[in-house]
Write a protein that holds these residues in place. Structure first.
Motif, PDB file in Angstrom:
ATOM      1  N   GLU A  35     119.679 120.069 101.399  1.00  0.00           N
ATOM      2  CA  GLU A  35     118.852 118.876 101.562  1.00  0.00           C
ATOM      3  C   GLU A  35     117.431 119.361 101.807  1.00  0.00           C
ATOM      4  OE1 GLU A  35     119.193 115.480 101.789  1.00  0.00           O
ATOM      5  OE2 GLU A  35     121.356 115.305 101.413  1.00  0.00           O
ATOM      6  N   GLU A  47     110.873 112.094 112.723  1.00  0.00           N
ATOM      7  CA  GLU A  47     111.607 112.071 111.458  1.00  0.00           C
ATOM      8  C   GLU A  47     112.491 113.296 111.252  1.00  0.00           C
ATOM      9  OE1 GLU A  47     111.839 109.448 109.315  1.00  0.00           O
ATOM     10  OE2 GLU A  47     110.863 108.528 111.045  1.00  0.00           O
ATOM     11  N   ARG A  50     115.645 112.933 113.297  1.00  0.00           N
ATOM     12  CA  ARG A  50     116.448 111.883 112.673  1.00  0.00           C
ATOM     13  C   ARG A  50     117.181 112.436 111.456  1.00  0.00           C
ATOM     14  NH1 ARG A  50     116.506 109.158 108.402  1.00  0.00           N
ATOM     15  NH2 ARG A  50     114.510 110.001 107.694  1.00  0.00           N
ATOM     16  N   LYS A  51     116.463 113.254 110.660  1.00  0.00           N
ATOM     17  CA  LYS A  51     117.079 113.846 109.472  1.00  0.00           C
ATOM     18  C   LYS A  51     118.183 114.824 109.856  1.00  0.00           C
ATOM     19  CE  LYS A  51     117.116 114.409 104.948  1.00  0.00           C
ATOM     20  NZ  LYS A  51     117.428 113.314 104.020  1.00  0.00           N
ATOM     21  N   ARG A  53     120.086 114.688 112.517  1.00  0.00           N
ATOM     22  CA  ARG A  53     121.252 113.891 112.935  1.00  0.00           C
ATOM     23  C   ARG A  53     121.965 113.284 111.731  1.00  0.00           C
ATOM     24  NH1 ARG A  53     117.477 112.125 116.827  1.00  0.00           N
ATOM     25  NH2 ARG A  53     117.144 110.191 115.646  1.00  0.00           N
ATOM     26  N   GLU A  54     121.176 112.827 110.761  1.00  0.00           N
ATOM     27  CA  GLU A  54     121.751 112.191 109.573  1.00  0.00           C
ATOM     28  C   GLU A  54     122.540 113.184 108.724  1.00  0.00           C
ATOM     29  OE1 GLU A  54     119.863 110.999 105.327  1.00  0.00           O
ATOM     30  OE2 GLU A  54     118.864 110.092 107.056  1.00  0.00           O
ATOM     31  N   VAL A  55     121.985 114.375 108.520  1.00  0.00           N
ATOM     32  CA  VAL A  55     122.576 115.361 107.612  1.00  0.00           C
ATOM     33  C   VAL A  55     123.646 116.205 108.298  1.00  0.00           C
ATOM     34  CG1 VAL A  55     122.049 117.390 106.204  1.00  0.00           C
ATOM     35  CG2 VAL A  55     120.505 115.426 106.167  1.00  0.00           C
ATOM     36  N   ASN A  56     123.450 116.471 109.614  1.00  0.00           N
ATOM     37  CA  ASN A  56     124.347 117.350 110.375  1.00  0.00           C
ATOM     38  C   ASN A  56     124.523 118.697 109.673  1.00  0.00           C
ATOM     39  OD1 ASN A  56     126.037 118.101 112.470  1.00  0.00           O
ATOM     40  ND2 ASN A  56     127.874 117.295 111.466  1.00  0.00           N
TER      41      ASN A  56
END
Length: 287
Positions: A35, A47, A50-51, A53-56
């Motif tokens: 990613e 941001e 946040r990214k 946490r979203e992608v892990n």
């Protein structure tokens, strides 16, 4: 593995398009996934986490120089998520320090073939430092360099000339453990490493994983010694410096002095409070 690449488009060095193309080509035909996230210098503090946490991701990779590594590392300290590095900045001191290859293919191969290892950090006036922080002459150089929006060694040379005209000794009091040291110095370095990003060795015995850092006191600094900050790869003359190992330290200066952390100018200060954070950051490093 899933790699999240945090790319700083403003870093010096090779064009970021080259790095992005190399990332795409390298991972096109293997089982790993990627990613890409572009840092903008404005919303990264909200941001990027946040990214993450979203992608892990299994590894977050900083694509840039020492400043980029610091900004990404701030979101990974004490999490156990490893930090990888693609050294795409104008100053890649921490990458050199940790034997991370300077070329695109080498650093990408390291992400896949390397191992996760803990690295120390220093808390300096509430700022995370993983490489070098200093007060005095070099911090003044960093200020000029950033203010004039210069890049490369010619930019550094111009900054050196500006600073040489105004260099002044600092009177400092250094308190470490049960010792109090008073000195007149051109700069004081808190070193979690051996060398600056230019390759100039200031702390020959430094080790970013030994549970301590070193205070390097520059009591004398000639023009040639300053030039060596940027062009030479040999240690400084030991007659001109003192080195003290420490796990915590307090420094007081008699007047406001320029202060920087990992290549980012922080302003002028009269006090520095620092302590080691052993193994706080996991990094993807050579086996």
């Amino acid at each position: 593995m899933l790699f999240l690449f945090a790319i700083n488009p403003a870093s010096g060095g090779k064009g970021k398009n080259d790095w992005e193309v190399a990332i795409h080509n390298f991972f096109a035909n293997n089982t790993h996934s990627t990613e890409l996230f572009h840092l903008d210098g404005k919303t990264d503090d909200t941001e990027l986490p946040r990214k993450i946490r979203e992608v892990n991701p299994d590894c977050v990779v900083a694509v840039g120089g020492d400043g980029t590594i610091k900004s990404v590392a701030e979101h990974l300290v004490d999490t156990g998520v490893p930090l990888g590095v693609l050294p795409a900045g104008s100053a890649n001191g921490m990458a050199r320090e940790l034997n991370i290859p300077q070329d695109i293919d080498g650093s990408l191969n390291l992400l896949v073939d390397g191992q996760n290892r803990p690295v120390d950090c220093i808390d300096v006036n509430g700022e995370l430092c993983i490489h070098l922080s200093d007060v005095g002459l070099n911090a003044q150089l960093v200020r000029y360099y950033q203010r004039n929006n210069l890049r490369g060694k010619l930019g550094y040379l111009r900054s050196v000339m500006q600073v040489l005209k105004k260099r002044r000794l600092l009177r400092v009091e250094i308190n470490l453990d049960d010792q109090c040291v008073q000195r007149a110095a051109f700069m004081i370095v808190l070193a979690n490493a051996r060398m600056y990003g230019t390759g100039a060795v200031i702390n020959p015995d430094g080790d970013p994983s030994d549970g301590k850092f070193e205070i390097v006191v520059f009591r004398r600094l000639t023009v040639w010694e300053i030039v060596k900050l940027f062009w030479r790869y040999q240690p400084f003359d030991s007659k001109n410096i003192e080195i003290f190992p420490a796990t915590s330290i307090k420094i007081a200066t008699h007047r406001k002095a320029y202060f920087q952390v990992d290549g980012e100018y922080q302003g002028r200060v009269t006090e520095i409070d620092a302590k080691i954070r052993p193994g706080a950051l996991m990094m993807r490093l050579p086996a």
